[in-house]
Design an enzyme around this catalytic site. Structure first.
Site, PDB file in Angstrom:
ATOM      1  N   ASP A  47       0.955  -1.086  -0.082  1.00  0.00           N
ATOM      2  CA  ASP A  47       0.029   0.224   0.130  1.00  0.00           C
ATOM      3  C   ASP A  47       1.214   1.352  -0.154  1.00  0.00           C
ATOM      4  O   ASP A  47       1.972   1.387   0.184  1.00  0.00           O
ATOM      5  CB  ASP A  47      -0.709   0.257   1.592  1.00  0.00           C
ATOM      6  N   ASP A  48       0.452   2.821  -0.533  1.00  0.00           N
ATOM      7  CA  ASP A  48       0.785   3.497  -0.242  1.00  0.00           C
ATOM      8  C   ASP A  48       1.729   4.049  -1.174  1.00  0.00           C
ATOM      9  O   ASP A  48       2.380   5.743  -1.100  1.00  0.00           O
ATOM     10  CB  ASP A  48       1.464   3.728   1.103  1.00  0.00           C
ATOM     11  N   HIS A  98      -5.650   2.028  -4.199  1.00  0.00           N
ATOM     12  CA  HIS A  98      -5.641   2.885  -3.704  1.00  0.00           C
ATOM     13  C   HIS A  98      -6.399   3.834  -3.360  1.00  0.00           C
ATOM     14  O   HIS A  98      -7.226   4.358  -2.350  1.00  0.00           O
ATOM     15  CB  HIS A  98      -4.779   2.908  -2.415  1.00  0.00           C
ATOM     16  N   HIS A 102      -5.370   9.786  -0.154  1.00  0.00           N
ATOM     17  CA  HIS A 102      -4.981   9.522   0.284  1.00  0.00           C
ATOM     18  C   HIS A 102      -5.335  10.422   1.845  1.00  0.00           C
ATOM     19  O   HIS A 102      -4.727  10.136   3.027  1.00  0.00           O
ATOM     20  CB  HIS A 102      -3.791   8.876   0.447  1.00  0.00           C
ATOM     21  N   HIS A 198       4.013  -1.721   3.530  1.00  0.00           N
ATOM     22  CA  HIS A 198       3.648  -0.738   2.878  1.00  0.00           C
ATOM     23  C   HIS A 198       5.244  -0.026   2.246  1.00  0.00           C
ATOM     24  O   HIS A 198       5.975   0.192   2.183  1.00  0.00           O
ATOM     25  CB  HIS A 198       3.590   0.776   3.791  1.00  0.00           C
TER      26      HIS A 198
HETATM   27 ZN    ZN Z   1      -3.367   3.766   2.692  1.00  0.00          ZN
END
Ligand code: ZN
Length: 227
Positions: A47-48, A98, A102, A198
């Protein structure tokens, strides 16, 4: 042996030789193949990202270990890093949505805002890598946003949460060994593991721990899957 049986005997000998030849071929496995228990699966999910400092070494490790993963992209962070996105796609990994921003307050302000955020990220992935994403990971996980699950599914996405973590967000300044240990502990006893990592810029230790984590799950007979 009676003369009339000779052609039949020859036929069976040839048949056996052919069978031996082709079964030998079928059994030949490429060097990269890992024997895996079909029941045990692990999905590596990131993620991210993308980031230069983490996604690039993560992709190097995945390539070296010959396993595929799923990257849940934050498209605002991917601008200027299109090459990383293209590389992930070219090397057989899955690109999922995602978020664009964010920014929790923004994306969770309304259903419309969430869909707008998803669409912006999906459009970026499509434009950059030429693929239409079909999987979505809620920022923060869908556990906290159950009322929005249906909206996202009706919008055409499969929602992917996780059931194991390496601790790279949960444990502050975790060492490489802590990440390896946490990953293995949180997956213990699970036949289907969805591991959360991450790959945003601060997570250099995640990239350092990844190779050992992958090898440990290979040793346990897990098959590596991507969505
Ligand atoms: Zn995230």
């Amino acid at each position: 042996m009676q003369k009339r049986y000779i052609p039949i005997a020859i036929f069976f000998v040839v048949l056996l030789m052919l069978l031996a030849h082709f079964s030998g071929r079928a059994l030949a496995v490429p060097a990269s193949f890992t024997y895996a228990d079909a029941d045990k699966k692990i999905y590596l999910t990131f993620d991210d990202g993308p980031s230069d400092s983490v996604t690039t070494p993560v992709l190097d490790t995945l390539k070296k270990e010959n396993v595929k993963a799923t990257f849940f992209i934050v498209s605002d962070r991917a601008k200027g890093r299109e090459d990383i996105i293209k590389r992930a796609q070219r090397e057989g990994h899955t690109l999922g949505v995602h978020s664009a921003s964010h920014d929790y307050t923004k994306i969770y302000s309304s259903e419309e805002a969430l869909i707008k955020d998803i669409d912006a990220c999906a459009a970026f992935i499509k434009k950059t890598a030429g693929v239409t994403p079909t999987v979505y990971r809620f920022p923060g996980g869908s556990f906290a946003h159950k009322q929005l699950r249906e909206t996202v599914m009706l919008h055409g996405y499969r929602i992917v949460d996780w059931n194991a973590v390496c601790g790279d967000e949960e444990i502050k300044n975790a060492s490489k060994d802590t990440l390896i240990e946490t990953a293995l502990d949180s997956a213990k006893g699970k036949k289907q593991v969805v591991m959360l990592f991450h790959d945003s810029a601060p997570h250099r230790t995640t990239a350092q721990a990844l190779g050992e984590i992958i090898r440990a799950f290979k040793e346990q007979g897990y098959a590596f899957c991507a969505y």
